[in-house]
Design an enzyme around this catalytic site. Structure first.
Site, mmCIF file in Angstrom:
data_model
loop_
_atom_site.group_PDB
_atom_site.id
_atom_site.type_symbol
_atom_site.label_atom_id
_atom_site.label_comp_id
_atom_site.label_asym_id
_atom_site.label_seq_id
_atom_site.Cartn_x
_atom_site.Cartn_y
_atom_site.Cartn_z
ATOM 1 N N HIS A 147 1.144 3.730 -2.264
ATOM 2 C CA HIS A 147 0.008 3.184 -1.513
ATOM 3 C C HIS A 147 -0.485 4.110 -0.411
ATOM 4 C CE1 HIS A 147 -2.178 -0.504 0.101
ATOM 5 N NE2 HIS A 147 -2.432 -0.479 -1.192
ATOM 6 N N LYS A 149 -2.659 6.915 1.519
ATOM 7 C CA LYS A 149 -4.025 7.453 1.489
ATOM 8 C C LYS A 149 -4.028 8.626 2.448
ATOM 9 C CE LYS A 149 -4.540 2.755 0.868
ATOM 10 N NZ LYS A 149 -3.712 1.659 1.404
ATOM 11 N N ASP A 154 -5.482 22.612 4.690
ATOM 12 C CA ASP A 154 -5.109 23.903 5.287
ATOM 13 C C ASP A 154 -3.854 23.826 6.156
ATOM 14 O OD1 ASP A 154 -7.239 25.079 4.006
ATOM 15 O OD2 ASP A 154 -8.596 24.886 5.715
#
Length: 204
Positions: A147, A149, A154
Site C-alpha cells: 500500500h 505510495k 535522484d
C-alpha cells in the site's frame, strides 16, 4: 435457601462486571499512557526519528485534492529527474504519470518500480505499458497489500502521502501529497525500497 443464593448471585454480577470494567479501563489508560510517553517503540532499525525543527529547515512542498492538480505536481517532479526514479505504488493507472515515467526512461533516467499484485488483474493498470517500455517493474507480493505510495527522485527527493497514482486520486478523492527534498530521508526510503525488492517481489 435457593432463593437467597439466586439473590446473592444477582447482586454479585453487577459488582463483578463493574470491577472487571474498572480494571480494563485502568489497564487501557496505563498502556495508553506508556505509548504516549514513547516508552514503547519499534527497534531503532525499523523507525527513523525526524524532529519538526529538523524538517522545517528542509525544502518541503504539499499538494491536496480537491481541487485537482496533484498529478501535475508529481509529473513536474518526474520531468526534473536526472539520474533515477524509484517508485512504490498500490494503484498505477494514471496516463500522465505513466507517460512521464516512460519519457524519463527514454532520456536515460534509471526507472525502477514496485507495484502491488492487484495490478496483475486491474483492467486500467499501466503495468504492462510500463513493461513494454522496458522499465524495470516488480510485483510486491507479501505480506498483504503493498500500500505504499512513494517516489524517490535522484536519491534526494521523496514524494509520498495518501495519493495513489490514479485518475480517481486526482479528480474524485480527498488526498494529500508531500514532497521532501532531503538526502538522508531519501536514503531511508531507498533502503526500504531495496528491502522490499529483495524479499518480496516478482520480477518480470
Amino acid at each position: 435457601m435457593k432463593s437467597k443464593n439466586n439473590k446473592f448471585i444477582a447482586m454479585s454480577i453487577p459488582f463483578i462486571l463493574g470491577t472487571a470494567l474498572g480494571i480494563y479501563v485502568e489497564s487501557t489508560y496505563y498502556f495508553t499512557s506508556i505509548i504516549n510517553q514513547k516508552s514503547f517503540a519499534l527497534p531503532d532499525t525499523q523507525i527513523k526519528h525526524y524532529s519538526i525543527p529538523e524538517l522545517s529547515r528542509r525544502n518541503v512542498s504539499t499538494c491536496f485534492t480537491p481541487p485537482a492538480g496533484c498529478t501535475k505536481f508529481i509529473v513536474q517532479q518526474l520531468e526534473k529527474a536526472e539520474e533515477s526514479i524509484y517508485m512504490q505504488a498500490y494503484g498505477m493507472s494514471d496516463s500522465l504519470i505513466t507517460t512521464a515515467l516512460i519519457n524519463a526512461q527514454m532520456r536515460g533516467v534509471k526507472v525502477k518500480i514496485l507495484l502491488d499484485r492487484s495490478n496483475l488483474k486491474q483492467k486500467f493498470s499501466k503495468l504492462y505499458e510500463l513493461q513494454q517500455a522496458k522499465i524495470d517493474v516488480g510485483i510486491d507480493t507479501v505480506p498483504g497489500i503493498a500500500h505504499n505510495k512513494v517516489i524517490i527522485i535522484d536519491k534526494k527527493k521523496v514524494i509520498t502521502g495518501s495519493f495513489n497514482f490514479t485518475v480517481a486520486a486526482d479528480k474524485r478523492n480527498a488526498e494529500n501529497v508531500i514532497l521532501i527534498e532531503d538526502q538522508q530521508l531519501a536514503e531511508s526510503y531507498l533502503q526500504n525500497w531495496f528491502s522490499r525488492k529483495a524479499s518480496n517481489s516478482v520480477h518480470f
